[in-house]
Design a protein around this motif. Sequence first.
Motif, mmCIF file in Angstrom:
data_model
loop_
_atom_site.group_PDB
_atom_site.id
_atom_site.type_symbol
_atom_site.label_atom_id
_atom_site.label_comp_id
_atom_site.label_asym_id
_atom_site.label_seq_id
_atom_site.Cartn_x
_atom_site.Cartn_y
_atom_site.Cartn_z
ATOM 1 N N PRO A 118 11.810 -1.090 -3.874
ATOM 2 C CA PRO A 118 11.139 -0.197 -4.827
ATOM 3 C C PRO A 118 9.822 0.281 -4.236
ATOM 4 C CG PRO A 118 10.918 -2.477 -5.527
ATOM 5 C CD PRO A 118 11.832 -2.477 -4.336
ATOM 6 N N ALA A 119 9.370 1.405 -4.702
ATOM 7 C CA ALA A 119 8.092 1.939 -4.233
ATOM 8 C C ALA A 119 6.971 1.020 -4.679
ATOM 9 C CB ALA A 119 7.887 3.355 -4.781
ATOM 10 N N GLU A 120 5.970 0.860 -3.823
ATOM 11 C CA GLU A 120 4.909 -0.099 -4.099
ATOM 12 C C GLU A 120 3.991 0.339 -5.228
ATOM 13 O OE1 GLU A 120 3.537 0.322 -0.293
ATOM 14 O OE2 GLU A 120 5.014 -0.977 0.610
ATOM 15 N N ASP A 121 3.736 1.630 -5.331
ATOM 16 C CA ASP A 121 2.757 2.064 -6.311
ATOM 17 C C ASP A 121 3.388 2.504 -7.635
ATOM 18 O OD1 ASP A 121 2.190 5.466 -5.182
ATOM 19 O OD2 ASP A 121 3.949 4.191 -5.070
ATOM 20 N N THR A 122 4.684 2.294 -7.828
ATOM 21 C CA THR A 122 5.316 2.654 -9.088
ATOM 22 C C THR A 122 5.418 1.438 -9.977
ATOM 23 O OG1 THR A 122 7.525 2.255 -8.204
ATOM 24 C CG2 THR A 122 6.668 4.499 -8.029
ATOM 25 N N LYS A 123 5.435 1.663 -11.282
ATOM 26 C CA LYS A 123 5.550 0.573 -12.237
ATOM 27 C C LYS A 123 6.999 0.116 -12.298
ATOM 28 C CE LYS A 123 1.771 2.306 -15.014
ATOM 29 N NZ LYS A 123 1.367 2.867 -16.278
ATOM 30 N N GLU A 124 7.192 -1.046 -12.851
ATOM 31 C CA GLU A 124 8.544 -1.593 -13.012
ATOM 32 C C GLU A 124 9.295 -0.703 -13.989
ATOM 33 O OE1 GLU A 124 11.365 -4.049 -11.761
ATOM 34 O OE2 GLU A 124 9.285 -4.254 -11.158
ATOM 35 N N GLN A 160 13.180 4.016 0.029
ATOM 36 C CA GLN A 160 14.390 4.259 -0.748
ATOM 37 C C GLN A 160 15.623 3.912 0.083
ATOM 38 O OE1 GLN A 160 14.808 8.274 -2.080
ATOM 39 N NE2 GLN A 160 16.337 7.753 -3.617
ATOM 40 N N LEU A 161 15.614 4.228 1.369
ATOM 41 C CA LEU A 161 16.755 3.908 2.220
ATOM 42 C C LEU A 161 16.897 2.398 2.416
ATOM 43 C CD1 LEU A 161 16.586 6.692 4.946
ATOM 44 C CD2 LEU A 161 18.272 6.440 3.135
ATOM 45 N N ASP A 162 15.769 1.681 2.471
ATOM 46 C CA ASP A 162 15.818 0.231 2.634
ATOM 47 C C ASP A 162 16.197 -0.482 1.344
ATOM 48 O OD1 ASP A 162 15.068 0.616 5.216
ATOM 49 O OD2 ASP A 162 12.935 0.149 4.884
ATOM 50 N N SER A 185 3.250 14.697 4.205
ATOM 51 C CA SER A 185 4.477 14.329 4.906
ATOM 52 C C SER A 185 4.534 12.836 5.196
ATOM 53 C CB SER A 185 4.601 15.133 6.197
ATOM 54 O OG SER A 185 3.465 14.911 7.012
ATOM 55 N N ASP A 186 3.379 12.193 5.455
ATOM 56 C CA ASP A 186 3.386 10.752 5.715
ATOM 57 C C ASP A 186 3.813 9.981 4.469
ATOM 58 O OD1 ASP A 186 2.503 11.262 8.276
ATOM 59 O OD2 ASP A 186 0.384 11.015 7.737
ATOM 60 N N GLU A 187 3.271 10.354 3.318
ATOM 61 C CA GLU A 187 3.642 9.685 2.074
ATOM 62 C C GLU A 187 5.117 9.900 1.760
ATOM 63 O OE1 GLU A 187 1.132 10.704 -1.207
ATOM 64 O OE2 GLU A 187 -0.652 10.681 0.044
ATOM 65 N N LEU A 188 5.592 11.115 1.979
ATOM 66 C CA LEU A 188 6.988 11.430 1.687
ATOM 67 C C LEU A 188 7.921 10.644 2.596
ATOM 68 C CD1 LEU A 188 9.020 13.121 0.124
ATOM 69 C CD2 LEU A 188 8.754 14.898 1.849
ATOM 70 N N SER A 189 7.610 10.577 3.866
ATOM 71 C CA SER A 189 8.482 9.829 4.776
ATOM 72 C C SER A 189 8.462 8.339 4.436
ATOM 73 C CB SER A 189 8.076 10.055 6.232
ATOM 74 O OG SER A 189 6.762 9.597 6.449
ATOM 75 N N GLY A 190 7.301 7.811 4.019
ATOM 76 C CA GLY A 190 7.235 6.405 3.611
ATOM 77 C C GLY A 190 8.082 6.133 2.381
ATOM 78 N N MET A 191 8.043 7.049 1.417
ATOM 79 C CA MET A 191 8.859 6.878 0.212
ATOM 80 C C MET A 191 10.339 6.953 0.531
ATOM 81 S SD MET A 191 6.520 9.069 -2.444
ATOM 82 C CE MET A 191 7.759 9.188 -3.691
#
Length: 144
Positions: free
Chosen positions: A105-111, A100-102, A90-96
Amino acid sequence: MMIGTWRWNAVLGISGGLLTLLFSLSSNGLAITAMRCVYAFVVFFVLAYLFRAILAFILHTPADKLPNEMVTDVPEEKGTRVDLSTPDESDELSGMLKQQLDGRPAEDTKEQAPFKPLQPEKLVSTPNKEPDELAKAIRHLTGG
């Protein structure tokens, strides 16, 4: 341990008795039919016990016969137990979701490349083809 309860036996016994009543009443008197219904009830009742015992014997697991102390000593083989619990993320999901709302891009995803819809080729029709040629093509494609 048998599967089900005695109620299944009673239901099967009553069903057998009623079937016997329906098929026997037209060709026999009431006393003979009643006697045959009682016999059918008893036979179906006992057969239901036999069926349940055989079904329980077939469906039993080897761990059911071992005492509880011995069950833990049995070595587990791969694939014998399935863990259906879902880890708490749940912590990871809420961070993602916050990212997304801000609009970040997600930090751990590739370009990622921008979205580009598929553009399939247009289908080409074959007007004015001879029926024999079309039949040959269909036979060739189906292997016939």
